[in-house]
Design an enzyme around this catalytic site. Sequence first.
Site, short mmCIF file in Angstrom:
data_model
loop_
_atom_site.label_atom_id
_atom_site.label_comp_id
_atom_site.label_asym_id
_atom_site.label_seq_id
_atom_site.Cartn_x
_atom_site.Cartn_y
_atom_site.Cartn_z
N GLY A 89 42.64 34.05 39.21
CA GLY A 89 42.07 33.58 40.43
C GLY A 89 40.51 33.95 40.17
O GLY A 89 40.03 34.00 39.20
N GLY A 90 39.85 33.85 41.34
CA GLY A 90 38.32 33.82 41.41
C GLY A 90 37.81 35.38 40.80
O GLY A 90 36.87 35.18 40.14
N MET A 91 38.52 36.31 41.19
CA MET A 91 38.21 37.48 40.80
C MET A 91 38.87 38.24 39.85
O MET A 91 38.19 39.22 38.95
CB MET A 91 38.37 38.60 42.18
CG MET A 91 36.97 38.21 42.97
SD MET A 91 35.35 38.62 42.45
CE MET A 91 35.45 40.37 41.97
N VAL A 94 46.41 38.59 37.78
CA VAL A 94 47.55 39.49 37.99
C VAL A 94 48.86 39.39 37.03
O VAL A 94 49.00 38.41 36.68
CB VAL A 94 47.90 38.93 39.54
CG1 VAL A 94 49.39 39.82 40.03
CG2 VAL A 94 46.89 39.00 40.68
N LYS A 109 46.77 43.91 39.64
CA LYS A 109 45.55 43.02 39.61
C LYS A 109 44.48 43.61 38.86
O LYS A 109 44.11 44.90 39.24
CB LYS A 109 45.29 43.03 41.06
CG LYS A 109 44.39 41.69 41.38
CD LYS A 109 43.93 41.63 42.81
CE LYS A 109 43.17 40.42 43.21
NZ LYS A 109 42.96 40.09 44.62
N ASP A 201 41.82 34.37 53.91
CA ASP A 201 41.98 33.24 52.93
C ASP A 201 43.57 33.00 52.93
O ASP A 201 44.19 32.79 51.71
CB ASP A 201 41.66 33.87 51.52
CG ASP A 201 41.56 32.82 50.26
OD1 ASP A 201 41.57 31.71 50.82
OD2 ASP A 201 41.64 33.10 49.23
#
Length: 359
Positions: A89-91, A94, A109, A201
């Site tokens: 994902g964006g950050m 996982v 994560k 989100d």
Amino acid sequence: NGRLSHSAAEDLETHAADCDEGAELLENAISSAPVPSWFSSIRELMADETTAGTARTLNSRVAEAHTVAPMRFPGRSSQYSRVHLLASGGMGVVWKGWDSLTNRAVALKQLTSVNSDLRGVQRLIREARALARLSHPHVVAVYDIITDETSPLLVMEYVDGMTLAGWQQGQPVSAAEATELLVVISAALQHAHTQGVIHRDLKPSNILLQTHEPRRLPRDDSGQLQLKIADFGIARISGESTFTVSGQPLGTPSYMSPEQISGLTEDAVTTDIYASGVILYELLTGATPFDGKSLREAGYGEICRIIREVDPPRPSLRVSTKAQAAWAGGSVSAAKSSTPQQIASVRRTEPGQLFGILP
């Protein structure tokens, strides 16, 4: 700067596809690094339709490499080992992991190298705090957070299954299924809101179903739906400030409420309620109210205008149009002569319920 350009990624993939030795070297390099420095480039490539195939192949090789050679994290994190990649994902990324002390599968994560700064760690801690406030059968549980290592790590409950997005496969579901899903999602959100947590989100890719069978709802022995809400990475916690980028609120435009995209409020539960409505719309029609690709290509000001001022097609209109086209083999002229019974057979509802159950 540690990032691959699109052309460089394509060249690398083309060469690796025709060179066994090169492919082996690439996989060895992947498996020997905690998080490849070029991993963020994969996320950028995934957003580009012209290179999505290349990105998916590279992403697959990351997963395959770690499946073949599980790796332990250093220091206090050494009780956890990576099994294979679940999502990026964006950050961060996982992983499906394994906890050697408790002998159970976990979700790990991990921040990517480009996001492992103080701000990134603060966001990871925020997510842990949000989850720690919650204790609900339809919200993933948090087990541990490690921030004193070179690679910050959030340890969570592992859900063996797929996302709601993957389960739905872009197709409408029955009104009964959509209603049941929304009731469960709403119950989990109500619990979060009473604990001072707003997800911000909520979307199908952040909702997990404990099944590997698309289009079949998973249930436990008591008949309860097996669903978990995940990814509280940008959640709003009562009494704490929110994160923005260049003054713009974080989130996924297709599911953001007018007040959220405009930055008018930080703690309104209506943000999650609106997103739930978008999910219901998508479950019933197979599409979001506003086209996601068009929103991604638009500038911030235009996104705000569309979400605040443009009325999307009514769900009933979109459903009937798609059903008619499906029955008529995609022919618009033939679709006009479709009967309510024919449309209902496509939607898996009774003829009298087709329009009455939708707004």
